[in-house]
Scaffold this active site. Structure first.
Site, PDB file in Angstrom:
ATOM      1  N   ILE A  67      39.795  51.136  41.537  1.00  0.00           N
ATOM      2  CA  ILE A  67      39.048  50.406  40.511  1.00  0.00           C
ATOM      3  C   ILE A  67      38.157  49.452  41.307  1.00  0.00           C
ATOM      4  O   ILE A  67      38.620  48.764  42.211  1.00  0.00           O
ATOM      5  CB  ILE A  67      40.000  49.658  39.537  1.00  0.00           C
ATOM      6  CG1 ILE A  67      39.240  48.851  38.485  1.00  0.00           C
ATOM      7  CG2 ILE A  67      41.011  48.770  40.246  1.00  0.00           C
ATOM      8  CD1 ILE A  67      40.147  48.304  37.338  1.00  0.00           C
ATOM      9  N   SER A  68      36.860  49.458  41.028  1.00  0.00           N
ATOM     10  CA  SER A  68      35.928  48.664  41.836  1.00  0.00           C
ATOM     11  C   SER A  68      36.236  47.178  41.717  1.00  0.00           C
ATOM     12  O   SER A  68      36.750  46.703  40.701  1.00  0.00           O
ATOM     13  CB  SER A  68      34.485  48.894  41.390  1.00  0.00           C
ATOM     14  OG  SER A  68      34.125  50.244  41.512  1.00  0.00           O
ATOM     15  N   GLN A  69      35.869  46.458  42.768  1.00  0.00           N
ATOM     16  CA  GLN A  69      36.043  45.004  42.825  1.00  0.00           C
ATOM     17  C   GLN A  69      35.225  44.349  41.706  1.00  0.00           C
ATOM     18  O   GLN A  69      34.064  44.731  41.488  1.00  0.00           O
ATOM     19  CB  GLN A  69      35.484  44.588  44.179  1.00  0.00           C
ATOM     20  CG  GLN A  69      35.859  43.251  44.666  1.00  0.00           C
ATOM     21  CD  GLN A  69      35.408  43.085  46.119  1.00  0.00           C
ATOM     22  OE1 GLN A  69      35.152  44.071  46.819  1.00  0.00           O
ATOM     23  NE2 GLN A  69      35.318  41.857  46.552  1.00  0.00           N
TER      24      GLN A  69
END
Ligand code: SAH
Length: 218
Positions: A67-69
């Site tokens: 899950i992207s930052q």
């Protein structure tokens, strides 16, 4: 086990995340509002990870994906200058968190994921949270011609090059944000089309995404 409760503790941590993103110079109030509304911990499949959900970190979501930052999600969303009602194509549904941000911004979202298991899990998560997106299991290099042109396109995996079909499917006056590069890091590119269909490119520094793959799907 996905969590369904949004406790005061989660809400407090979420406020903290929004303050942190403000400190990191995310300037769009709309994007900050969206992040302030979305229970990011509900996109993680283990309660053990909840303490990390409101840190500014990327996190594994299974199948070797992440899950992207939050600051990256916020940065890409800000670059797109999303207007209510924009039709957006997302490549790499992943956890669905970025999808939720786009929906909170009032966009109509079409999102493609190439991993079948992740596609199925995330479809359930978004449905349960009441987020309505058009989700497809498929290859992002192909885009989604049947719904083109798109006002905005967001690629959330590291692309080896700008996929020509995505460029074709971008509307005039449209914008595409895409991390480009084959190594461990990519350069964030903003591609703009003007009203004549001419293309302009700007670069916005280094980021690190999982690779955009076009080998066999699994
Ligand atoms: N937007 C996601 C980011 C997930 S990481 C989030 O907010 O969680 C990137 C995702 O891109 C992974 O789920 C990966 O499986 C997917 N991906 C990689 N190559 C792809 C391709 N060719 N087409 C569509 N999705 C792809």
């Amino acid at each position: 086990m996905f969590e369904t409760e949004d406790t005061f503790r989660h809400q407090g941590m979420r406020k903290g995340l929004v303050s942190l993103l403000r400190e990191k110079k995310i300037a769009s109030e709309e994007v900050l509002d969206a992040i302030g509304k979305i229970p990011r911990h509900m996109f993680f499949d283990s309660v053990f990870h909840h303490n990390f959900a409101y840190e500014d970190l990327a996190f594994p979501i299974g199948a070797g994906q992440t899950i992207s930052q939050p600051s990256t999600v916020a940065f890409q969303s800000t670059l797109l200058e999303i207007q209510k009602g924009n039709k957006i194509l997302e490549i790499g549904t992943g956890s669905g968190y970025q999808t939720a941000v786009l929906l909170e911004l009032g966009a109509k979202v079409h999102s493609i994921e190439r991993q079948r298991e992740l596609f199925a899990t995330t479809k359930n998560v978004l449905q349960r949270l009441g987020y309505r997106a058009n989700l497809y299991f498929g290859d992002g290099f192909e885009g989604k011609d049947s719904f083109a042109p798109f006002d905005k396109i967001i690629v959330t995996c590291g692309a080896p090059f700008i996929p020509p079909k995505l460029l074709d499917q971008l509307a005039n006056d449209g914008k595409m944000v895409i991390p480009v590069g084959e190594g461990k890091t990519q350069i964030m590119k903003l591609i703009s089309k003007d009203s004549n269909g001419d293309i302009y490119e700007e670069s916005f520094g280094n980021f690190s995404f999982v690779p955009m793959l076009n080998d066999k799907q699994y």
